[in-house]
Design an enzyme around this catalytic site. Structure first.
Site, PDB file in Angstrom:
ATOM      1  N   SER A  37       0.824  -1.214   0.000  1.00  0.00           N
ATOM      2  CA  SER A  37       0.000   0.000   0.000  1.00  0.00           C
ATOM      3  C   SER A  37       0.858   1.265   0.000  1.00  0.00           C
ATOM      4  CB  SER A  37      -0.911   0.024   1.221  1.00  0.00           C
ATOM      5  OG  SER A  37      -1.613  -1.191   1.349  1.00  0.00           O
TER       6      SER A  37
HETATM    7  N1  SAH Z   1      -0.752  -4.916   4.030  1.00  0.00           N
HETATM    8  C1  SAH Z   1       0.021  -5.218   2.835  1.00  0.00           C
HETATM    9  C2  SAH Z   1      -0.719  -4.846   1.558  1.00  0.00           C
HETATM   10  C3  SAH Z   1      -1.407  -5.997   1.090  1.00  0.00           C
HETATM   11  S1  SAH Z   1      -2.291  -5.987  -0.419  1.00  0.00           S
HETATM   12  C4  SAH Z   1       1.397  -4.600   2.860  1.00  0.00           C
HETATM   13  O1  SAH Z   1       1.688  -3.834   3.779  1.00  0.00           O
HETATM   14  O2  SAH Z   1       2.207  -4.907   1.983  1.00  0.00           O
HETATM   15  C5  SAH Z   1      -3.621  -7.023   0.141  1.00  0.00           C
HETATM   16  C6  SAH Z   1      -3.248  -8.426   0.494  1.00  0.00           C
HETATM   17  O3  SAH Z   1      -4.436  -9.059   0.953  1.00  0.00           O
HETATM   18  C7  SAH Z   1      -2.738  -9.259  -0.680  1.00  0.00           C
HETATM   19  O4  SAH Z   1      -1.483  -9.797  -0.365  1.00  0.00           O
HETATM   20  C8  SAH Z   1      -3.801 -10.343  -0.833  1.00  0.00           C
HETATM   21  O5  SAH Z   1      -3.285 -11.597  -1.235  1.00  0.00           O
HETATM   22  C9  SAH Z   1      -4.370 -10.409   0.568  1.00  0.00           C
HETATM   23  N2  SAH Z   1      -5.712 -10.997   0.662  1.00  0.00           N
HETATM   24  C10 SAH Z   1      -6.783 -10.814  -0.161  1.00  0.00           C
HETATM   25  N3  SAH Z   1      -7.837 -11.540   0.267  1.00  0.00           N
HETATM   26  C11 SAH Z   1      -7.434 -12.177   1.407  1.00  0.00           C
HETATM   27  C12 SAH Z   1      -8.053 -13.080   2.316  1.00  0.00           C
HETATM   28  N4  SAH Z   1      -9.314 -13.490   2.165  1.00  0.00           N
HETATM   29  N5  SAH Z   1      -7.328 -13.548   3.348  1.00  0.00           N
HETATM   30  C13 SAH Z   1      -6.042 -13.165   3.537  1.00  0.00           C
HETATM   31  N6  SAH Z   1      -5.387 -12.335   2.714  1.00  0.00           N
HETATM   32  C14 SAH Z   1      -6.073 -11.829   1.657  1.00  0.00           C
END
Ligand code: SAH
Length: 219
Positions: free
Chosen positions: A66
Site C-alpha cells: 500500500s
Molecule cells: N498490508 C500489505 C498490503 C497488502 S495488499 C502490505 O503492507 O504490503 C492485500 C493483500 O491481501 C494481498 O497480499 C492479498 O493476497 C491479501 N488478501 C486478499 N484476500 C485475502 C483473504 N481473504 N485472506 C487473507 N489475505 C487476503
C-alpha cells in the site's frame, strides 16, 4: 538504493516524512513508526529506488504494497496503545504489519498466498519484528484461536463487512477496512464496537486490491 549517495537517501527519507505530515498525519508515534520501518526492505529490488515515494508498488502474486500515506492514515485511525493485540488481514509484503508492531504489543497477520506469507515471515524475522505472527489462510475466517483482538485492520477491499471479523473484535474494539466494489469506488470505514452496537464512520476514498475468499490455490 545502493547507488544513491547518502545525502540523497537522507533527503528522500525526510521528504517521505514531510509528505505524511503535509497530508495530515499528526500522531507522533505513527510518524516515528513510519520513520523507523525501512520500506525499501519490503519492496521488490527493481522498485527500491521508488520505495520512499508516496505510491503503492507491485509485489509478488499480483498484489501491492500500500501507499505510505494510506498505511499511516489507517494506522493513525486505529489509535493503537502499547497493550493492544491486533489482527491484520492481508499481510502482503509485511510492511503494514511491521508498522503496527512498533505501536502494539502483538500483531497477528493473515495472508491467503503461501508465497507472500513465507516471504513476509522471513523478512519480518530478519528485521527483528518479533511480535508479529504471520498465518497462511483465509482472512474471511479471521484467526479465531487468537481472538478477541483490540484492533482489526483489513488491507484488501471487501464488498461487505465480514461479520466473522466483527465477532473477533473485543469490547470497545475498532476495525478499519476498505469497503466497496472491486475495482470501483471504495472508502475506508471505521467500525467501533460497544455494548450498544457497532458505530460506523466513513473516511477517505481509496483503491485497494480485492479481499478474495479462500486460501489461494496457486502458491
Ligand atoms: N498490508 C500489505 C498490503 C497488502 S495488499 C502490505 O503492507 O504490503 C492485500 C493483500 O491481501 C494481498 O497480499 C492479498 O493476497 C491479501 N488478501 C486478499 N484476500 C485475502 C483473504 N481473504 N485472506 C487473507 N489475505 C487476503
Amino acid at each position: 538504493m545502493p547507488n544513491q549517495p547518502r545525502d540523497a537517501q537522507a533527503e528522500e527519507h525526510m521528504e517521505f516524512l514531510l509528505t505524511l505530515r503535509r497530508r495530515g498525519i499528526g500522531d507522533q508515534a505513527v510518524l516515528r513508526a513510519m520513520d523507523e520501518v525501512p520500506r525499501g526492505q519490503f519492496v521488490e529490488p527493481e522498485f527500491a529506488e521508488r520505495a520512499y515515494a508516496d505510491h503503492a508498488l507491485p509485489i509478488e502474486c499480483g498484489q501491492t504494497i500500500s501507499q505510505p500515506y494510506v498505511v499511516a492514515y489507517m494506522t493513525e485511525q486505529l489509535a493503537l496503545r502499547p497493550h493492544h493485540r491486533v489482527l491484520e488481514v492481508g499481510t502482503g509484503s509485511g510492511y503494514q504489519a511491521a508498522v503496527l508492531s512498533r505501536l502494539a504489543r502483538e500483531v497477528v497477520s493473515i495472508e491467503r498466498y503461501r508465497t507472500l506469507a513465507e516471504q513476509a515471515r522471513v523478512r519480518l524475522r530478519a528485521l527483528g519484528y518479533d511480535n508479529v505472527e504471520v498465518v497462511t489462510g483465509d482472512g474471511f475466517a479471521g484467526v479465531p484461536g487468537k481472538a478477541p483482538y483490540d484492533r482489526i485492520i483489513v488491507t484488501a477491499a471487501a464488498e461487505q463487512v465480514p461479520q466473522t471479523l466483527i465477532d473477533q473484535l473485543g469490547d470497545d474494539g475498532v476495525m478499519i477496512l476498505p469497503l466497496g466494489p472491486h475495482g470501483g469506488s471504495q472508502h475506508i470505514i471505521k467500525l467501533t464496537k460497544s455494548q450498544t452496537g457497532i458505530a460506523r464512520e466513513n473516511l477517505i476514498a481509496v483503491r485497494f486490491v480485492p479481499l478474495l475468499p479462500g486460501q489461494a490455490q496457486e502458491l
